[in-house]
Design an enzyme around this catalytic site. Structure first.
Site, PDB file in Angstrom:
ATOM      1  N   ILE A  12       0.852  -1.201   0.000  1.00  0.00           N
ATOM      2  CA  ILE A  12       0.000   0.000   0.000  1.00  0.00           C
ATOM      3  C   ILE A  12       0.884   1.247   0.000  1.00  0.00           C
ATOM      4  CG2 ILE A  12      -1.849   1.270   1.184  1.00  0.00           C
ATOM      5  CD1 ILE A  12      -2.831  -1.414   2.313  1.00  0.00           C
ATOM      6  N   ASP A  31      11.775   3.033   5.540  1.00  0.00           N
ATOM      7  CA  ASP A  31      11.305   1.638   5.503  1.00  0.00           C
ATOM      8  C   ASP A  31      12.475   0.745   5.906  1.00  0.00           C
ATOM      9  OD1 ASP A  31       8.786   0.244   3.534  1.00  0.00           O
ATOM     10  OD2 ASP A  31      10.317  -1.011   4.474  1.00  0.00           O
ATOM     11  N   ASP A  51      14.437   1.680  10.861  1.00  0.00           N
ATOM     12  CA  ASP A  51      13.412   0.928  11.584  1.00  0.00           C
ATOM     13  C   ASP A  51      12.697   1.862  12.574  1.00  0.00           C
ATOM     14  OD1 ASP A  51      13.162  -2.372  12.247  1.00  0.00           O
ATOM     15  OD2 ASP A  51      12.250  -0.942  13.643  1.00  0.00           O
ATOM     16  N   ASN A  90       6.172  -3.880  17.197  1.00  0.00           N
ATOM     17  CA  ASN A  90       6.207  -3.119  15.946  1.00  0.00           C
ATOM     18  C   ASN A  90       5.056  -2.102  15.861  1.00  0.00           C
ATOM     19  OD1 ASN A  90       7.557  -3.168  13.063  1.00  0.00           O
ATOM     20  ND2 ASN A  90       5.365  -2.860  12.811  1.00  0.00           N
ATOM     21  N   SER A 115      -7.616   0.080  10.244  1.00  0.00           N
ATOM     22  CA  SER A 115      -8.185  -1.087   9.572  1.00  0.00           C
ATOM     23  C   SER A 115      -9.614  -1.321  10.007  1.00  0.00           C
ATOM     24  CB  SER A 115      -7.341  -2.308   9.948  1.00  0.00           C
ATOM     25  OG  SER A 115      -7.988  -3.483   9.544  1.00  0.00           O
ATOM     26  N   TYR A 139      -4.124  -7.970  16.046  1.00  0.00           N
ATOM     27  CA  TYR A 139      -3.812  -6.973  15.012  1.00  0.00           C
ATOM     28  C   TYR A 139      -4.777  -5.780  15.098  1.00  0.00           C
ATOM     29  CZ  TYR A 139      -4.168  -4.846  10.403  1.00  0.00           C
ATOM     30  OH  TYR A 139      -4.277  -3.942   9.390  1.00  0.00           O
ATOM     31  N   LYS A 143      -4.283  -1.567  16.169  1.00  0.00           N
ATOM     32  CA  LYS A 143      -4.735  -0.410  15.378  1.00  0.00           C
ATOM     33  C   LYS A 143      -5.623   0.499  16.233  1.00  0.00           C
ATOM     34  CE  LYS A 143      -2.650  -1.274  11.551  1.00  0.00           C
ATOM     35  NZ  LYS A 143      -1.685  -0.354  10.977  1.00  0.00           N
ATOM     36  N   PHE A 167     -10.766  -1.085   4.355  1.00  0.00           N
ATOM     37  CA  PHE A 167     -11.411  -2.392   4.210  1.00  0.00           C
ATOM     38  C   PHE A 167     -10.431  -3.268   3.405  1.00  0.00           C
ATOM     39  CE2 PHE A 167     -15.566  -2.324   6.340  1.00  0.00           C
ATOM     40  CZ  PHE A 167     -15.406  -1.102   6.962  1.00  0.00           C
ATOM     41  N   PHE A 206     -12.623 -20.728   2.451  1.00  0.00           N
ATOM     42  CA  PHE A 206     -12.898 -21.025   3.859  1.00  0.00           C
ATOM     43  C   PHE A 206     -14.375 -20.839   4.179  1.00  0.00           C
ATOM     44  CE2 PHE A 206      -8.344 -19.385   4.197  1.00  0.00           C
ATOM     45  CZ  PHE A 206      -7.798 -20.668   4.135  1.00  0.00           C
ATOM     46  N   ARG A 280     -12.642 -20.256   8.370  1.00  0.00           N
ATOM     47  CA  ARG A 280     -11.424 -19.782   9.022  1.00  0.00           C
ATOM     48  C   ARG A 280     -11.827 -19.078  10.320  1.00  0.00           C
ATOM     49  NH1 ARG A 280      -7.638 -15.649   5.665  1.00  0.00           N
ATOM     50  NH2 ARG A 280      -9.335 -14.234   6.202  1.00  0.00           N
ATOM     51  N   ASP A 283     -13.507 -15.189  11.027  1.00  0.00           N
ATOM     52  CA  ASP A 283     -14.021 -14.508   9.829  1.00  0.00           C
ATOM     53  C   ASP A 283     -15.495 -14.120  10.015  1.00  0.00           C
ATOM     54  OD1 ASP A 283     -11.851 -14.396   8.136  1.00  0.00           O
ATOM     55  OD2 ASP A 283     -12.374 -16.206   7.003  1.00  0.00           O
TER      56      ASP A 283
HETATM   57  N1  UFG Z   1     -10.278 -16.503   1.936  1.00  0.00           N
HETATM   58  C1  UFG Z   1     -10.425 -17.756   1.414  1.00  0.00           C
HETATM   59  N2  UFG Z   1      -9.297 -18.448   1.061  1.00  0.00           N
HETATM   60  C2  UFG Z   1      -8.049 -17.936   1.219  1.00  0.00           C
HETATM   61  C3  UFG Z   1      -7.901 -16.641   1.752  1.00  0.00           C
HETATM   62  C4  UFG Z   1      -9.044 -15.950   2.101  1.00  0.00           C
HETATM   63  O1  UFG Z   1     -11.528 -18.269   1.274  1.00  0.00           O
HETATM   64  O2  UFG Z   1      -7.064 -18.638   0.902  1.00  0.00           O
HETATM   65  C5  UFG Z   1     -11.486 -15.740   2.315  1.00  0.00           C
HETATM   66  C6  UFG Z   1     -11.531 -15.380   3.767  1.00  0.00           C
HETATM   67  O3  UFG Z   1     -12.042 -16.427   4.545  1.00  0.00           O
HETATM   68  C7  UFG Z   1     -12.410 -14.141   3.728  1.00  0.00           C
HETATM   69  C8  UFG Z   1     -12.102 -13.503   2.375  1.00  0.00           C
HETATM   70  O4  UFG Z   1     -11.487 -14.534   1.596  1.00  0.00           O
HETATM   71  O5  UFG Z   1     -13.743 -14.530   3.746  1.00  0.00           O
HETATM   72  C9  UFG Z   1     -11.135 -12.354   2.476  1.00  0.00           C
HETATM   73  O6  UFG Z   1     -10.030 -12.775   3.227  1.00  0.00           O
HETATM   74  P1  UFG Z   1      -8.672 -11.961   3.301  1.00  0.00           P
HETATM   75  O7  UFG Z   1      -7.712 -12.761   4.130  1.00  0.00           O
HETATM   76  O8  UFG Z   1      -8.236 -11.566   1.948  1.00  0.00           O
HETATM   77  O9  UFG Z   1      -9.095 -10.618   4.042  1.00  0.00           O
HETATM   78  P2  UFG Z   1      -9.829 -10.394   5.444  1.00  0.00           P
HETATM   79  O10 UFG Z   1     -11.206  -9.889   5.141  1.00  0.00           O
HETATM   80  O11 UFG Z   1      -9.732 -11.557   6.341  1.00  0.00           O
HETATM   81  O12 UFG Z   1      -8.929  -9.257   6.088  1.00  0.00           O
HETATM   82  C10 UFG Z   1      -8.472  -8.141   5.334  1.00  0.00           C
HETATM   83  C11 UFG Z   1      -7.103  -7.729   5.861  1.00  0.00           C
HETATM   84  C12 UFG Z   1      -7.236  -7.256   7.295  1.00  0.00           C
HETATM   85  C13 UFG Z   1      -8.292  -6.178   7.360  1.00  0.00           C
HETATM   86  C14 UFG Z   1      -9.591  -6.646   6.758  1.00  0.00           C
HETATM   87  C15 UFG Z   1     -10.563  -5.499   6.721  1.00  0.00           C
HETATM   88  O13 UFG Z   1      -6.191  -8.825   5.801  1.00  0.00           O
HETATM   89  O14 UFG Z   1      -6.000  -6.733   7.720  1.00  0.00           O
HETATM   90  O15 UFG Z   1      -9.372  -7.088   5.432  1.00  0.00           O
HETATM   91  O16 UFG Z   1     -11.795  -5.879   6.165  1.00  0.00           O
HETATM   92  F1  UFG Z   1      -8.508  -5.853   8.645  1.00  0.00           F
END
Ligand code: UFG
Length: 320
Positions: A12, A31, A51, A90, A115, A139, A143, A167, A206, A280, A283
């Site tokens: 990002i 960075d 750092d 961190n 987030s 996490y 934030k 998001f 998942f 997962r 979620d």
């Molecule tokens: N998913 C799968 N298979 C995978 C990876 C993800 O089915 O291999 C699904 C997850 O279960 C979820 C969706 O795809 O339903 C999105 O998952 P991500 O891991 O891409 O993103 P998240 O919504 O879990 O989280 C992301 C960021 C977070 C942030 C959040 C805000 O990783 O840091 O969006 O909405 F907080």
């Protein structure tokens, strides 16, 4: 205006640097290149390798700077539950070092990468900024804690901040200027792309028994170039209004995992190898943003976030 972008070599961060440079703002990147990559740096921006745990390096980097965009954070939700100490050090200690260095160097404008994870598992499916914040992972807790520290630094030290609650960040710069791929991605779209280019044999979806139309989770996917433009507007807002804000950044549109998979197959004309797996842990079924406030306050609107653009811009980088 000269802006220090902390974490400016990351996924990002590099898009934010590009947006700032495109707006003729001078940029200095700070960075440690732990997850950020040299390939993401721009020749027209200064670069300091350092750092956020190193206060002297921060003081030096802040010299002559008008504002800070802070994106240097660990962000893997699962890892934050296994190694909270890394996230505390961190995301919390590092950010407090940065704020303290800003106080010392009298830099008063701060744009913070927050987030949607601060909301946890809300009852509401469309979230505005008034929805109660109850993070369910460490996490998200880090934030939220920083947002709370920022409230105090605002009142006590005059640091005016905009906290941007992202998001689901996806996509790549459409001009191809940013080429760094995330290592060991945990997020859906990079995993789909690794499968599409044959780097990964298959992936799991998942859960397909959520209370959604196709049973898979719904999220609000926002193109990273749209996120980036909000940072430029946030800095302009801070310098013009000297006022703190907390803003969601999303599209307001929910897309299911299966919709993304199917659209990728259709656009790229390929068949992805996936299977349905258990849910997962942690979620929520549906998370979408109300970004009305960002529009009202910043005049910000997503213009890059249609799904086809998200998929094609990402695939182009993975393919190359
Ligand atoms: N998913 C799968 N298979 C995978 C990876 C993800 O089915 O291999 C699904 C997850 O279960 C979820 C969706 O795809 O339903 C999105 O998952 P991500 O891991 O891409 O993103 P998240 O919504 O879990 O989280 C992301 C960021 C977070 C942030 C959040 C805000 O990783 O840091 O969006 O909405 F907080």
């Amino acid at each position: 205006m000269r802006i220090l972008v902390v974490g400016g070599a990351g996924y990002i961060g590099s898009h934010v640097v590009k947006a700032l440079l495109d707006s003729n703002i001078k940029v200095r990147v700070f960075d440690n290149l732990s997850t950020g990559q040299e390939i993401n740096l721009f020749q027209t921006a200064e670069f300091i390798k350092g750092d956020i745990l190193d206060s002297d390096a921060l003081l030096n980097a802040l010299d002559g700077v008008d504002g800070v965009v802070h994106l240097a954070a660990k962000k893997a939700v699962g890892e934050s539950m296994e190694h909270p100490e890394k996230y505390a050090q961190n995301n919390i200690t590092g950010t407090l070092n940065l704020l303290n260095a800003m106080v010392q160097q009298k830099v008063n404008y701060f744009v913070f990468s927050s987030s949607a994870a601060v909301y946890g598992m809300p009852k509401e499916t469309v979230l505005d900024e008034t929805v109660p914040v109850h993070p369910i992972n460490f996490y998200g807790f880090t934030k939220l804690e920083i947002e709370r520290f920022l409230g105090w630094y605002d009142r006590l030290k005059g640091i005016k901040f905009i906290s941007l609650r992202y998001f689901n960040a996806v996509g790549y710069d459409e001009t191809g200027a940013i080429k760094g791929l995330e290592k060991n991605p945990q997020n859906l779209l990079p995993i789909i792309m690794e499968t599409a280019i044959g780097q990964r044999e298959s992936f799991s979806i998942f859960g397909n028994d959520y209370p959604t139309p196709d049973g898979t989770c719904i999220r609000d996917y926002i193109h990273v170039s749209d996120l980036a433009s909000a940072h430029v507007l946030a800095l302009q807002y801070l310098t013009q209004n000297n006022q703190t804000q907390i803003l969601n950044l999303g599209t307001g549109r929910g897309l299911s995992v299966l919709e993304i998979v199917k659209k990728t197959e259709e656009l790229l004309n390929l068949s992805l190898n996936y299977r349905f797996a258990d849910r997962r842990h942690g979620d929520p079924a549906i998370l979408t943003a109300s970004a009305k406030k960002a529009k009202e306050v910043l005049g910000w609107e997503p213009t890059h976030s249609d799904l086809e653009n998200i998929i094609r811009s990402t695939y182009r980088v993975y393919q190359s």
